[in-house]
Design an enzyme around this catalytic site. Sequence first.
Site, PDB file in Angstrom:
ATOM      1  N   ARG A 125       0.822  -1.213   0.000  1.00 45.51           N
ATOM      2  CA  ARG A 125       0.000   0.000   0.000  1.00 45.51           C
ATOM      3  C   ARG A 125       0.858   1.266   0.000  1.00 45.51           C
ATOM      4  O   ARG A 125       2.052   1.246   0.296  1.00 45.51           O
ATOM      5  CB  ARG A 125      -0.910   0.035   1.228  1.00 45.51           C
ATOM      6  CG  ARG A 125      -1.984  -1.007   1.259  1.00 45.51           C
ATOM      7  CD  ARG A 125      -2.729  -0.968   2.580  1.00 45.51           C
ATOM      8  NE  ARG A 125      -1.857  -1.295   3.711  1.00 45.51           N
ATOM      9  CZ  ARG A 125      -2.179  -1.103   4.989  1.00 45.51           C
ATOM     10  NH1 ARG A 125      -3.345  -0.562   5.298  1.00 45.51           N
ATOM     11  NH2 ARG A 125      -1.345  -1.442   5.946  1.00 45.51           N
ATOM     12  N   LYS A 158       3.371   1.615   7.481  1.00 46.64           N
ATOM     13  CA  LYS A 158       3.653   0.646   8.541  1.00 46.64           C
ATOM     14  C   LYS A 158       4.992   0.929   9.202  1.00 46.64           C
ATOM     15  O   LYS A 158       5.668   1.902   8.905  1.00 46.64           O
ATOM     16  CB  LYS A 158       3.586  -0.773   7.989  1.00 46.64           C
ATOM     17  CG  LYS A 158       2.221  -1.138   7.415  1.00 46.64           C
ATOM     18  CD  LYS A 158       1.097  -1.018   8.429  1.00 46.64           C
ATOM     19  CE  LYS A 158       1.149  -2.072   9.512  1.00 46.64           C
ATOM     20  NZ  LYS A 158       0.006  -1.997  10.447  1.00 46.64           N
ATOM     21  N   HIS A 214       1.632   2.798  16.420  1.00 45.37           N
ATOM     22  CA  HIS A 214       1.195   1.815  17.415  1.00 45.37           C
ATOM     23  C   HIS A 214       1.980   2.006  18.724  1.00 45.37           C
ATOM     24  O   HIS A 214       2.534   1.055  19.271  1.00 45.37           O
ATOM     25  CB  HIS A 214       1.357   0.386  16.890  1.00 45.37           C
ATOM     26  CG  HIS A 214       0.664   0.136  15.588  1.00 45.37           C
ATOM     27  ND1 HIS A 214      -0.708   0.169  15.464  1.00 45.37           N
ATOM     28  CD2 HIS A 214       1.148  -0.121  14.346  1.00 45.37           C
ATOM     29  CE1 HIS A 214      -1.040  -0.075  14.201  1.00 45.37           C
ATOM     30  NE2 HIS A 214       0.069  -0.236  13.507  1.00 45.37           N
ATOM     31  N   ARG A 217     -11.388  10.329  13.384  1.00 41.83           N
ATOM     32  CA  ARG A 217     -10.244  10.186  12.497  1.00 41.83           C
ATOM     33  C   ARG A 217     -10.548  10.733  11.102  1.00 41.83           C
ATOM     34  O   ARG A 217     -11.632  10.522  10.564  1.00 41.83           O
ATOM     35  CB  ARG A 217      -9.821   8.720  12.402  1.00 41.83           C
ATOM     36  CG  ARG A 217      -9.171   8.197  13.658  1.00 41.83           C
ATOM     37  CD  ARG A 217      -8.907   6.717  13.599  1.00 41.83           C
ATOM     38  NE  ARG A 217      -7.943   6.379  12.553  1.00 41.83           N
ATOM     39  CZ  ARG A 217      -7.515   5.141  12.327  1.00 41.83           C
ATOM     40  NH1 ARG A 217      -7.967   4.133  13.058  1.00 41.83           N
ATOM     41  NH2 ARG A 217      -6.637   4.904  11.381  1.00 41.83           N
TER      42      ARG A 217
END
Length: 350
Positions: free
Chosen positions: A16, A75, A93, A128
């Site tokens: 992505r 990521k 995260h 969001r």
Amino acid sequence: MTHLWVRAEQRPNEERVGLTPEGAKALLAAGIKVTVEESSVRAIPLQGYIDAGCDIAPETSWPQAPADAIIFGLKELPEDGTPLPHRHIMFGHAFKGQHSGKALLERFKAGGGTLYDLEYLVDETGRRVAAFGYWAGYAGAAVTLKAWAAQQRGEICGPVGVYGGKDALLAELGGELDALNKGRPTAIVIGALGRVGTGAADLCEAMGVQVTKWDMAETADGGPFPQILDHDLFLNCIFARPGTPVFVSREALIAERKLTAIGDVACDPDSDYNPVPVYDRATTWNAPVLRVAETPVLDVMAIDNLPSMLPVESSEDYAAQLLPSLQALTDLESGVWGRAKATFLEHLPE
């Protein structure tokens, strides 16, 4: 001049990207410099960015980017412990007590950089501004159904991969379910009114699966929720946060139940607020489920980059949602970026 540097993703099975060539062209027109790294895996070809007028850099050269560049990826970065001096936009995260997140924050603290976490880019109401949720739910429900189908064959779910589009996914999954020559399972989706839950429910309904849809109203009493155990599949589509009830406790492993497959689409196993504490680690594309009980079986699907199974559709959807915020990168001290920076600074001392 504001400089956005789109890095190549370095995580396996991640194709992505958060900016399309069309979006890059819009940023350039707004006076924002855009550099795009070459990538051996990105689902959207590099030529589109070249045609848009972006600068092109070698793959994974972002550590040598100019100090004022804003590094944009999706990521995680490689966990090599190096200090991070740049400003980074990505899913970190790091703000829910995750152990790996603490190490990431230490790297920012050591390098003096800033994390603008994509999960915490919110508008004035706290909603969001962009999310991959719909496609996470869609793909997560698909893999959970594949896990259930494998159980019917006396097997455990095998590896999954990338699909050229949702039609290819639906055709393959429908054929797998039809080959069982038995009725479809039942499913319960918690978080059904959100993006993730909507995607999960849409996939189930496309496959002829009867879906029970729950959201905040149905879980307001804090549980436990024995109704979940009366379904074949449970799809958790609510992100863990303080106050989230436990949906499936460890006691369910030995309880009488119909439930044999859990799709934890939210996938936060190392959070203190994990609402599905029957497993302790994310699963992978090569091993999509973790078997946590045998009699009867109970498999947990907890892949944390599910939208990558449909990388073109999920990239185009997400990039369109995020573009207005990227166009506001010229002012990082207010609005969505100012709120994201405040969140980072709040968690950094911890």
